[in-house]
Structures are given as C-alpha cells and as structure tokens.
Scaffold this active site. Structure first.
Site, PDB file in Angstrom:
ATOM      1  N   GLU A  26       0.707  -1.329  -0.542  1.00 30.10           N
ATOM      2  CA  GLU A  26      -0.057  -0.067   0.561  1.00 30.10           C
ATOM      3  C   GLU A  26       0.505   1.682  -0.137  1.00 30.10           C
ATOM      4  OE1 GLU A  26      -3.800  -1.438   3.223  1.00 30.10           O
ATOM      5  OE2 GLU A  26      -1.641  -0.293   4.079  1.00 30.10           O
ATOM      6  N   PRO A  27       1.858   1.726  -1.058  1.00 26.42           N
ATOM      7  CA  PRO A  27       2.324   2.632  -0.892  1.00 26.42           C
ATOM      8  C   PRO A  27       1.957   3.992  -1.389  1.00 26.42           C
ATOM      9  CG  PRO A  27       2.671   1.453  -3.349  1.00 26.42           C
ATOM     10  CD  PRO A  27       2.034   0.600  -2.189  1.00 26.42           C
ATOM     11  N   GLY A  28       2.065   5.373  -0.513  1.00 25.34           N
ATOM     12  CA  GLY A  28       1.282   6.221  -1.101  1.00 25.34           C
ATOM     13  C   GLY A  28       2.207   7.722  -0.929  1.00 25.34           C
ATOM     14  N   ARG A  29       3.307   7.788   0.147  1.00 28.31           N
ATOM     15  CA  ARG A  29       3.751   8.891   0.377  1.00 28.31           C
ATOM     16  C   ARG A  29       5.408   8.536  -1.324  1.00 28.31           C
ATOM     17  NH1 ARG A  29       5.823  12.227   3.833  1.00 28.31           N
ATOM     18  NH2 ARG A  29       4.353  11.675   5.133  1.00 28.31           N
TER      19      ARG A  29
ATOM     20  N   CYS B 230      -1.231  33.015  10.371  1.00 23.32           N
ATOM     21  CA  CYS B 230      -1.236  33.597  12.027  1.00 23.32           C
ATOM     22  C   CYS B 230      -0.231  33.028  12.441  1.00 23.32           C
ATOM     23  CB  CYS B 230      -2.003  34.564  11.900  1.00 23.32           C
ATOM     24  SG  CYS B 230      -2.529  35.601  11.006  1.00 23.32           S
ATOM     25  N   GLU B 231       1.126  31.814  12.276  1.00 25.11           N
ATOM     26  CA  GLU B 231       1.977  31.706  13.380  1.00 25.11           C
ATOM     27  C   GLU B 231       3.612  31.519  13.286  1.00 25.11           C
ATOM     28  OE1 GLU B 231       0.134  29.031  15.879  1.00 25.11           O
ATOM     29  OE2 GLU B 231      -1.669  29.943  15.207  1.00 25.11           O
TER      30      GLU B 231
HETATM   31  C1  LIG Z   1      -2.515   1.768   6.234  1.00 19.97           C
HETATM   32  C2  LIG Z   1      -1.968   1.758   6.121  1.00 19.97           C
HETATM   33  N1  LIG Z   1      -1.465   1.948   4.544  1.00 19.97           N
HETATM   34  C3  LIG Z   1      -0.546   3.053   3.686  1.00 19.97           C
HETATM   35  C4  LIG Z   1      -0.248   3.711   4.028  1.00 19.97           C
HETATM   36  C5  LIG Z   1       1.034   4.650   3.320  1.00 19.97           C
HETATM   37  O1  LIG Z   1       1.674   5.087   3.849  1.00 19.97           O
HETATM   38  P1  LIG Z   1       2.730   6.267   3.417  1.00 19.97           P
HETATM   39  O2  LIG Z   1       2.081   7.087   2.981  1.00 19.97           O
HETATM   40  O3  LIG Z   1       3.929   6.332   3.769  1.00 19.97           O
HETATM   41  O4  LIG Z   1       3.479   4.645   2.005  1.00 19.97           O
HETATM   42  C6  LIG Z   1      -0.826   4.305   5.703  1.00 19.97           C
HETATM   43  C7  LIG Z   1      -0.193   5.696   5.675  1.00 19.97           C
HETATM   44  O5  LIG Z   1       0.405   6.083   7.035  1.00 19.97           O
HETATM   45  C8  LIG Z   1      -1.393   3.553   6.347  1.00 19.97           C
HETATM   46  O6  LIG Z   1      -1.452   3.948   7.745  1.00 19.97           O
END
Ligand SMILES: Cc1ncc(COP(=O)(O)O)c(C=O)c1O
Length: 418
Positions: free
Chosen positions: A278-281, A347-348
């Site tokens: 599950e890559p996101g970032r 404003c921080e």
């Molecule tokens: C369950 C789960 N899967 C996948 C991700 C994606 O992580 P990342 O964006 O670091 O790849 C997250 C984000 O923290 C998550 O909570």
C-alpha cells in the site's frame, strides 16, 4: 543539477532558464492558474505506479499494489492509479466516495481506519468493498450487525508487529502501543472470533510500520511477527517507503525496498499467498511541486521570504518537521545566494516552509517552486485564516489542465447556515 533532481522526473530548464514541469513552464502555469498551485507531472505519476506494479509482480506474481489514497486523496489522482491497474486503500468514507467517482472497482478497494463509523462500515458492505481491514473488536461487531443474511465480507486483521522505524514519532504506527491494530495476542483472539463468524471471511493479515521510512530493515522485520499468527490466503504488508525531499535524502529504490520486503515474505509467508502493498507517499511525493508567489522579502539579521501560501497548503513541516528544498523558478541554478527563511502567510510563527535555505536574491514577484509536495499536502490543506484551498493542475507533455479548482470565497461561506 541538484535542485532539478528533486522536481518531478522529466522536469527541465527552458532556454531562458525558466523551470518547466510536465513540459509546462512555471511562469505559464502561474499566469493561467494563479499561485499557489500544486502541479502534478502526470507522466511521472504514471511511471511510478507502473514501476511499483512491475517490480512487485516480478518478485511475487500473486500480488497487488493498492495506492494509499490518503497520500493524495484527489479523484484525478485516484483515477490515474485505477487506469494504471492499481487498487486503492481508502481510509474512511470520503475516500470511498472519491474512489468510486474515479471509477475504481469496489472489489479492488481496501478499507482502513482505527475508528470506522457505522456509516463507513455500511458503505463498505453496500458497495461490496473487496477487503475491510479490521482494527479492533468493534469493527467486527459493526460488520456482523451490517452484513446481510447470506452475505459474507472478506476481512484482514491489522496486527501491530512491534517494530519501531527511524522516522518522526507522529508517523510511526508499528510500534508497541500504537493506536492502530492489535498486538499479536489480541489479534489471535479476534482472528478466532472472525473464523467462527458466518458473516465474515478471515482472509489474512495487515501490517504497516509507519511513513517516510528511509531504510528497508523495518519493513522486513514486520513480516515474521505476523507470520507467527498462522497461514492465510492474503498478507497486506502496508506502505511507508520514504520519499526524497532534500538533496541529502537517499530513500531506497522501489526495487531495494521490495527485495527486502519480499525476501522476508519468502522466508516467512506461505508461497501461495497473495501479497498486497500500500504505497502512498513514495508513489506521489516526487510527482508534484507547489508554485508560490513571493509576497514580501524582509531583509535584516534574519531574511524572511514570505510566500502566498504556507501551512494552509503544506502541513508536513508543522506536523512532521519535514524538510523541503526550493528554487526560484527562473533562476534555479543562479549564483549570488543568500541565507533566508521561507515563511508562509498564516498567523503562526510555526508557519515556516523552509528554515535556513540559500536562494539567489529573492525578490517580490518571484515564483518559488517547492518540489516533492505530492504527498499529504493536498490531504491536509485547510482554511486557516480563511485560506482558499489551492488548485491541482496536471501537466502532461506540455499541456496543463485543472483537475481541482481553487476554492472561492463562496466556498468559504457555503456551509454557513446563519
Ligand atoms: C494502513 C496504511 N497503509 C498505507 C499507508 C501509506 O503510507 P505511506 O504514505 O508512508 O506509503 C498508511 C499511511 O500511513 C497507512 O496508515
């Protein structure tokens, strides 16, 4: 050139020195869409999605990549992932709504959340989501109360592997004491309960150790603890690979990350199981940049370069101390640099985009380009100080198209009922 290497792959400098992303000049983008604007190089996004797919399939053919929508929960981005053959990890009802609008097959959606509401469980069941990742016993109560007679919902159980990675504490999730998932003993008990349930099918286990992780060991280390819970048809090994934000960052390649992760899977998991990641970032960060206008330059003992955005469009700095780099769009590699702090307009005092960076003679009206803003910036955009959330533009082979418009004053007032 160092700074160009942080911009989306394919970024160039035009003959007059102007930065160009996705074949689109920064000054043209600013003129057409205003600033700040989040610019996504669509081909870079697609290439990364393909890289993940092919690299995982090469190592473990029975596998799926699902994009963690939370990293860039924008319908157009989810649609790209769907078109590239990825599934979608959705954390909550809102991401289900946009995923369905993006054309995702509900069977390819994986629902997460440590506090799923009745509404979210009902949506998952009603739309036939492929997998619900059970975080706790209350998820099971809700699912059992929702799945109709004769129906079956496939589930995974989220397990805390007890692995601490070297990243910011706010994005650690696999350590003992994490709010996400269950420790192995509690998970084992819940698994037995699910296995007895006529409405749930126990498909496998899920693990996720955190985000912006720049070494591969924690990923590999997360596999053995879940393997000890028994053999299942599916293992979802989460996301978490770090992205490159600064010149100094050296995140592992997708291949190196998968070598470690799949290596551990070969050692500990059944060979016939299906693997999900599950890559996101790391899927989206480097595919985008944010373009700001410089509003003021205050020179003195400290020189502050203030731009027309900030923590309203990038909370990564305030929440995770994430370091970014920046370039002035028409003087990317110019000399005559001076040390400055790039600050936002909110404003921080904490609204600092980049502390201590050297820029070549910044002046009012310059365009400041901040690379690697594809992950979690759109996600956490907000209306602080009446900020209108910024637009998203796809730049593709020299053509730019708006995929999310800038908010309007009317949007800001739209929820008022008095
Ligand atoms: C369950 C789960 N899967 C996948 C991700 C994606 O992580 P990342 O964006 O670091 O790849 C997250 C984000 O923290 C998550 O909570």
């Amino acid at each position: 050139m160092a700074v160009l290497s942080l911009f989306p792959p394919g970024s160039t400098l035009e003959a007059d020195g102007m930065l160009s992303v996705g074949g689109c000049r920064a000054d043209d983008l600013a003129r057409e869409f205003g600033t700040p604007v989040l610019v996504v190089a669509e081909q870079a996004l697609r290439a990364r999605a393909r890289e993940y797919r092919t690299e995982l399939a090469a190592r473990w053919p029975r596998s799926r990549v699902v994009f963690a929508s939370k990293a860039f929960p924008c319908t157009a981005v989810q649609r790209v992932m769907v078109e590239e053959g990825l599934g979608l990890d959705v954390a909550g009802a809102g991401e289900i709504v946009t995923a369905l609008k993006a054309g995702a097959d509900p069977a390819t959606l994986v629902l997460h959340g440590n506090a799923k509401s009745d509404e979210e469980i009902a949506m998952a069941v009603e739309h036939g989501l492929g997998l619900v990742v059970v975080d706790n016993g209350d998820d099971v109560d809700r699912l059992e109360a929702t799945v109709p007679d004769g129906g079956v919902q496939d589930v995974l159980v989220r397990v805390i592997p007890g692995v601490t990675a070297d990243t910011h504490a706010h994005v650690l999730t696999g350590h003992e004491g994490s709010k996400f998932g269950l420790a192995p003993e509690a998970a084992a008990e819940l698994i037995r309960r699910i296995e007895r349930s006529p409405r749930l099918r126990m498909m496998g286990l899920h693990v996720h150790v955190g985000s912006q992780i720049l070494d591969v060991e924690p990923f590999a280390a997360s596999v053995a603890p879940i393997a000890a819970l028994g053999e299942f048809p599916v293992y979802d090994l989460g996301g978490g690979l770090g992205a490159r934000y600064t010149y100094a960052d050296e995140p592992p390649s997708v291949g190196a990350y998968l070598d470690a992760l799949v290596g551990a899977a070969r050692e500990h998991l059944p060979a016939e199981a299906e693997l999900i990641i599950e890559p996101g970032r790391s899927m989206v960060a480097s595919a985008a940049m944010t373009l700001y206008g410089v509003v003021t330059v205050k020179r003195g003992p400290h020189t502050f370069v203030a731009v027309d955005g900030g923590m309203g469009d990038n909370l990564e700095v305030a929440l995770f101390d994430q370091r970014f780099e920046a370039a002035i769009a028409d003087r990317v590699d110019a000399d005559g640099r001076e040390p400055v702090t790039v600050v936002g307009r909110h404003c921080e005092s904490g609204d600092v985009l980049i502390d201590a960076i050297e820029l070549p003679g910044p002046r009012v009206g310059d365009l400041l380009a901040v690379p690697a803003t594809g992950a979690y910036c759109f996600t956490m955009a907000n209306n602080y100080n009446g900020n209108r959330r910024i637009p998203v533009v796809f730049a593709t082979d020299g053509a730019a198209r708006l995929v999310v418009r800038r908010e309007t004053w009317a949007d800001l007032l739209a929820r008022d009922v008095e």
